[in-house]
Write a protein that holds these residues in place. Structure first.
Motif, mmCIF file in Angstrom:
data_model
loop_
_atom_site.group_PDB
_atom_site.id
_atom_site.type_symbol
_atom_site.label_atom_id
_atom_site.label_comp_id
_atom_site.label_asym_id
_atom_site.label_seq_id
_atom_site.Cartn_x
_atom_site.Cartn_y
_atom_site.Cartn_z
ATOM 1 N N THR A 395 0.827 -1.205 0.000
ATOM 2 C CA THR A 395 0.000 0.000 0.000
ATOM 3 C C THR A 395 0.862 1.256 0.000
ATOM 4 N N ASP A 396 0.230 2.393 -0.273
ATOM 5 C CA ASP A 396 0.954 3.664 -0.223
ATOM 6 C C ASP A 396 1.462 3.948 1.187
ATOM 7 N N ALA A 397 0.689 3.530 2.191
ATOM 8 C CA ALA A 397 1.129 3.735 3.573
ATOM 9 C C ALA A 397 2.393 2.929 3.853
ATOM 10 N N GLU A 398 2.460 1.709 3.340
ATOM 11 C CA GLU A 398 3.652 0.882 3.531
ATOM 12 C C GLU A 398 4.843 1.431 2.746
ATOM 13 N N LEU A 399 4.570 2.155 1.674
ATOM 14 C CA LEU A 399 5.620 2.685 0.804
ATOM 15 C C LEU A 399 5.861 4.171 1.043
ATOM 16 N N PHE A 400 5.475 4.668 2.204
ATOM 17 C CA PHE A 400 5.610 6.098 2.495
ATOM 18 C C PHE A 400 7.061 6.571 2.350
ATOM 19 N N SER A 401 8.010 5.769 2.790
ATOM 20 C CA SER A 401 9.418 6.153 2.668
ATOM 21 C C SER A 401 9.823 6.303 1.212
ATOM 22 N N VAL A 402 9.370 5.376 0.373
ATOM 23 C CA VAL A 402 9.677 5.451 -1.065
ATOM 24 C C VAL A 402 9.071 6.718 -1.645
ATOM 25 N N LEU A 403 7.842 7.002 -1.295
ATOM 26 C CA LEU A 403 7.152 8.175 -1.836
ATOM 27 C C LEU A 403 7.798 9.484 -1.371
ATOM 28 N N MET A 404 8.207 9.545 -0.118
ATOM 29 C CA MET A 404 8.831 10.771 0.366
ATOM 30 C C MET A 404 10.171 11.026 -0.306
ATOM 31 N N ASP A 405 10.917 9.941 -0.561
ATOM 32 C CA ASP A 405 12.166 10.113 -1.303
ATOM 33 C C ASP A 405 11.888 10.590 -2.727
ATOM 34 N N MET A 406 10.872 10.006 -3.359
ATOM 35 C CA MET A 406 10.505 10.440 -4.710
ATOM 36 C C MET A 406 10.135 11.919 -4.708
ATOM 37 N N ARG A 407 9.366 12.320 -3.723
ATOM 38 C CA ARG A 407 8.895 13.710 -3.643
ATOM 39 C C ARG A 407 10.058 14.691 -3.496
ATOM 40 N N CYS A 429 -0.497 10.236 4.447
ATOM 41 C CA CYS A 429 0.469 9.982 5.524
ATOM 42 C C CYS A 429 1.232 11.235 5.921
ATOM 43 N N ARG A 430 1.189 12.260 5.089
ATOM 44 C CA ARG A 430 1.778 13.531 5.487
ATOM 45 C C ARG A 430 0.824 14.335 6.359
ATOM 46 N N ALA A 431 -0.463 14.024 6.220
ATOM 47 C CA ALA A 431 -1.469 14.716 7.029
ATOM 48 C C ALA A 431 -1.617 14.068 8.409
ATOM 49 N N ALA A 432 -1.517 12.752 8.447
ATOM 50 C CA ALA A 432 -1.616 12.005 9.705
ATOM 51 C C ALA A 432 -0.610 10.869 9.644
ATOM 52 N N PRO A 433 0.121 10.609 10.714
ATOM 53 C CA PRO A 433 1.215 9.624 10.661
ATOM 54 C C PRO A 433 0.729 8.227 10.305
ATOM 55 N N CYS A 434 1.459 7.568 9.385
ATOM 56 C CA CYS A 434 1.179 6.180 8.999
ATOM 57 C C CYS A 434 2.275 5.303 9.595
ATOM 58 N N TYR A 435 1.892 4.368 10.412
ATOM 59 C CA TYR A 435 2.877 3.529 11.086
ATOM 60 C C TYR A 435 3.114 2.199 10.370
ATOM 61 N N GLU A 436 2.509 2.035 9.196
ATOM 62 C CA GLU A 436 2.726 0.809 8.423
ATOM 63 C C GLU A 436 3.982 0.869 7.565
ATOM 64 N N ASP A 437 4.591 2.052 7.456
ATOM 65 C CA ASP A 437 5.730 2.249 6.562
ATOM 66 C C ASP A 437 6.799 1.179 6.786
ATOM 67 N N LEU A 438 7.157 0.462 5.722
ATOM 68 C CA LEU A 438 8.071 -0.679 5.831
ATOM 69 C C LEU A 438 9.465 -0.264 6.307
ATOM 70 N N ALA A 439 10.004 0.793 5.716
ATOM 71 C CA ALA A 439 11.373 1.183 6.043
ATOM 72 C C ALA A 439 11.486 1.685 7.474
#
Length: 891
Positions: A395-407, A429-439
């Protein structure tokens, strides 16, 4: 209450065995030894404490007393615990069983109801972590039933930890009513901790580890107990047994296991070529390596783009352009360290079979690319990773680290298309913390601390092997990055390895087409410094000659800095090369540094030292020593006299005020009001700086800095023929307990009083060298005679150092010998040198052929130190200490 419980409560606050201890138990005759072993194993800093804190402290019961204060079983269950498989911690049942099975055996040998309850709670949690929640629940219900029986003496406040576990286990098993009952009982003390809870002392923050390594530790016995526990609690589980075997290797000597695993990882391209057991081992070892390398936080933790993004989501901030430089792998400050450490984690993690590890491994690889300056390629790989992972169901929540690096990277490289994708997908996940992020979850698992690894020497070679493979694959032909991997700098423990590494690193840099003259000169200076620290002076001089010759031939001689000429001069001076003075002169021409001042103080180049001090100044003690060596004895004395008076008028204002205040108090207690008023007025005047007498004896009997300056000034006055003034200065303050007049010769046997004093030292972490470090600093500023006199009060340190007999103790004895030799006290110096040499000789034979080799490297480095025998002999023959000694204190 049993004697065992009293010992643990009163001395170590380990267990609170409350109600069940009412019945007196027959204690085994070796109770004290069993208690001591139990405490040592549970509190050992690197291993037992980490395991016990995880299994007993990071628990569901702890959540009941924390800020979360869950109101329902479902809320409690969602918070997780270290032994909860759903929480995804870095711990395994085999890992914790290895560290805690033997302590459980000890509890049962001690006997008693409370000890048995404690042991069974450990077993319940090991079963739970091992994936057998059904067995854990059955054992918990059985134990609760026994403790609930009338007459057993147990109440709900004694059982909170057990009841909290039972509540969650029942809830997850679908037993809603039972879970609610257990949960209500577990809240017996509300949000406060129940002091009578069996695991009370593990539920707060008041526990602290003790020793780094328990001296009686037996890895084989620990593994035996763990295997027996595993066969009883998790029968037929080969995975747990394999984890116990791995933990035994890591806890005793993990070098062979780690080398074998890394070699296999670097030789394996396709993860499917490995067995399931091998892939699992790769993931577990990646966890341990990520926990060992401090710089993983910059790659995966709070200093990552996602870490900052989560923090901003919590606090309501926003990741702006101004904060990009604070991202660890986009910051030049940490790029080299990330490049050195992270490829080891990547090599292992990419072969793991755990869900999400392949994504984290690929993100690790990409972030190392970013740290190496490859923004465009890194961004393309990030976009590909995101697309592939989404296709695999993440999910996007699990890939938050990847997305933030892309951004962030898309913004830096002006790739609006990728930036828009990342902006949209990461918005939630930028609006509210997502704790599923894999990294971030991976880093959190290892950052919370896993048991330490016993590894002879260090992990440098292992990291270099992985980093070299990574660079050759990802940065082919980039010799400077490869050179950075092997550049280690000076090493306190393995100086010869460091010298070899830096020589190889420099050879790679010399071959690089893209190296600048300034960079080459800087790398050469660092390599020379490392070689000098290792005692390889000729090699250091050869490096300086080679690099200086190349740059001068290329017309880039201006790139040679002050530090380059200084270390080149230092090497030349140590091998008696006549060019040393010219090199020092070039360094002086290029600027002042305190280090250069100290270098020149050890030489006969007094004109250069005088010129350098004229440029940037120096400590009064150094200036005075220079004048003394120039034969200007009166000036030397005047410099220290001026310094003494400045200190009397400065900090001594408070010193004298305190002195007069104490005297005023004495007068008041004796009923002498006139004396009280007089001394109080003097205190007020001293505090304002108006009434501070010169050479007041009290100050010189209390403050060592003034006493030593006076003693050193006496040396200079005596050299100038003013014997009366010299005697007066030596007599200032007399000989207080911390400043002895004489040195009693050392005996052949340790003196109990000296050993006891060493054991009572204020900082237990201080070794013998630490205890004389201040004297070394005083001496190296030119106060040779004062330092030697002060050192006579440290005789007890010499006794303790010889008794302890470690390499650092040989160094301490050598430094003491050097101090006395500097002051011309040859007999004391010779005796201390003999004792230092005996320790070094013994260690050299004991260390020969060992796996570590660290002690032998130190002995090889310090072989030049024993030229001090020659300096001592020269002083004994001539009757005075040589001004230009064959050896120097600093490397």
């Amino acid at each position: 209450m049993s004697r065992f419980c009293t010992i643990l409560l009163g001395l170590l606050t380990v267990l609170y065995m409350a109600q069940g201890a009412r019945a007196q138990q027959q204690q085994p005759p070796n109770q004290d030894a069993l208690v001591a072993e139990f405490v040592d194993l549970m509190y050992e800093r690197k291993r037992g404490f980490v395991a016990s804190e995880a299994l007993l402290g990071n628990s569901f019961a702890a959540h009941l007393h924390g800020e979360a204060d869950p109101q329902t079983v479902a809320g409690l269950s969602a918070l997780g615990a270290a032994y909860d498989p759903l929480a995804g911690s870095g711990f395994t049942a085999g890992m914790l069983s290895y560290h805690l099975a033997r302590p459980v055996e000890l509890l049962r040998e001690l006997g008693g109801g409370p000890n048995e309850v404690f042991a069974r709670i450990v077993e319940i949690r090991v079963r739970w972590l091992g994936g057998r929640a059904d067995l854990a629940l059955a054992q918990a219900e059985e134990l609760i039933g026994l403790m609930d029986e009338e007459g057993m003496g147990w109440d709900d406040p004694d059982m909170v930890s057990l009841l909290a576990d039972a509540a969650v286990l029942s809830w997850r098993a679908g037993q809603v009513e039972a879970a609610a009952r257990y949960f209500e009982r577990a809240r017996a003390c509300g949000q406060s901790r129940c002091p009578s809870d069996t695991l009370f002392s593990w539920l707060g923050e008041d526990r602290k580890p003790s020793s780094d390594r328990f001296p009686g530790y037996d890895a084989g016995d620990m593994a035996r107990a763990a295997r027996a526990q595993a066969e009883a609690l998790l029968p037929g589980d080969g995975q747990v047994l394999a984890d116990i075997e791995m933990e035994q290797a890591l806890a005793s000597d993990g070098s062979a296991l780690l080398r074998r695993a890394l070699s296999l990882a670097l030789a394996t391209q396709d993860p499917d070529d490995l067995s399931a057991g091998q892939r699992r081992e790769m993931g577990l070892l990646a966890d341990r390596m990520a926990g060992v390398f401090d710089f993983e936080s910059y790659l995966m933790g709070g200093d990552s783009a996602a870490g900052k993004g989560r923090l901003n989501a919590i606090t309501g901030g926003a990741l702006g352009e101004a904060e990009v430089d604070d991202i660890g792998y986009l910051n030049d400050t940490f790029g080299d360290m990330i490049l050195k450490s992270s490829p080891t984690v990547y090599a292992l993690l990419r072969l793991s079979d755990r869900r999400g590890d392949a994504v984290v491994a690929e993100l690790t690889r990409i972030r190392v690319l970013l740290a190496g300056g490859e923004l465009e390629r890194g961004l393309d790989d990030l976009a590909a990773l995101y697309a592939r992972a989404r296709g695999q169901g993440f999910t996007d929540a699990e890939l938050f680290s990847v997305l933030m690096d892309m951004r962030v990277v898309a913004g830096l490289t002006q790739r609006a298309d990728i930036a828009e994708i990342a902006e949209t997908a990461s918005a939630a996940c930028r609006a509210a913390p997502c704790y599923e992020d894999l990294a971030l979850r991976f880093y959190q698992q290892v950052a919370d601390d896993l048991p330490g690894i016993a590894y002879p020497g260090n992990l440098t070679k292992l990291r270099q092997q992985a980093a070299e493979a990574f660079i050759r694959a990802e940065f082919p032909g980039d010799l400077l990055k490869l050179a950075d991997v092997f550049r280690t700098g000076t090493s306190q423990s393995r100086p010869m390895d460091a010298a070899r590494n830096d020589l190889f690193s420099l050879s790679l840099a010399e071959k690089a087409d893209n190296i600048t003259p300034e960079d080459l000169a800087k790398r050469a200076a660092a390599a020379m410094d490392t070689l000098i620290y290792a005692g390889r002076y000729a090699d250091a001089l050869a490096v300086g000659d080679r690099i200086a010759g190349r740059l001068e031939r290329e017309g880039a001689g201006a790139a040679l800095s002050r530090s380059f000429f200084q270390v080149r001069a230092r090497a030349a001076f140590r091998v008696d090369d006549p060019r040393a003075q010219d090199f020092y002169a070039r360094a002086v021409d290029l600027g002042w540094s305190e280090d250069l001042v100290l270098d020149l103080l050890d030489t006969s180049y007094l004109d250069l030292l005088d010129r350098l001090i004229g440029i940037g100044g120096a400590d009064a003690s150094i200036r005075a020593r220079l004048r003394y060596r120039q034969g200007r004895f009166a000036e030397a004395g005047d410099i220290l006299a001026e310094e003494r008076r400045a200190r009397e008028l400065g900090a001594a204002g408070e010193r004298m005020a305190g002195f007069y205040s104490v005297r005023a108090g004495v007068h008041l207690r004796n009923g002498d009001l006139d004396g009280y008023v007089r001394e109080t007025l003097l205190a007020q005047a001293a505090e304002s700086g108006a009434e501070i007498p010169a050479d007041h004896p009290w100050i010189y009997s209390y403050y060592w800095d003034l006493k030593l300056l006076a003693w050193q000034e006496a040396v200079y006055r005596e050299a100038g023929g003013d014997l009366t003034r010299a005697a007066y200065l030596r007599d200032l303050g007399g000989f207080p307990s911390w400043f002895h007049a004489e040195w009693e010769p050392l005996g052949d046997r340790p003196e109990p009083e000296a050993i006891a004093r060493f054991e009572r030292r204020e900082m237990k972490s201080d070794d013998s060298y630490d205890l004389i470090r201040s004297v070394i600093d005083i001496r190296d500023n030119g106060n040779y005679e004062a330092a030697a006199q002060y050192l006579k009060s440290k005789r007890w340190v010499a006794v303790a150092a010889e008794a302890n007999g470690q390499y650092v103790d040989a160094q301490a004895l050598w430094q003491m010998a050097f101090t006395f030799a500097r002051a011309g006290e040859s007999a004391i110096a010779f005796d201390l040198m003999n004792r230092a040499a005996r320790i070094a000789a013994r260690l050299s034979f004991e260390g020969a052929g060992g796996a570590d080799g660290g002690t032998l490297q130190l002995l090889e480095r310090d072989r030049w130190r024993y030229l001090l025998f020659v300096d001592i002999a020269w002083a004994a023959v001539s009757g005075q200490a040589p001004q230009d000694m064959l050896v120097v204190s600093r490397y």
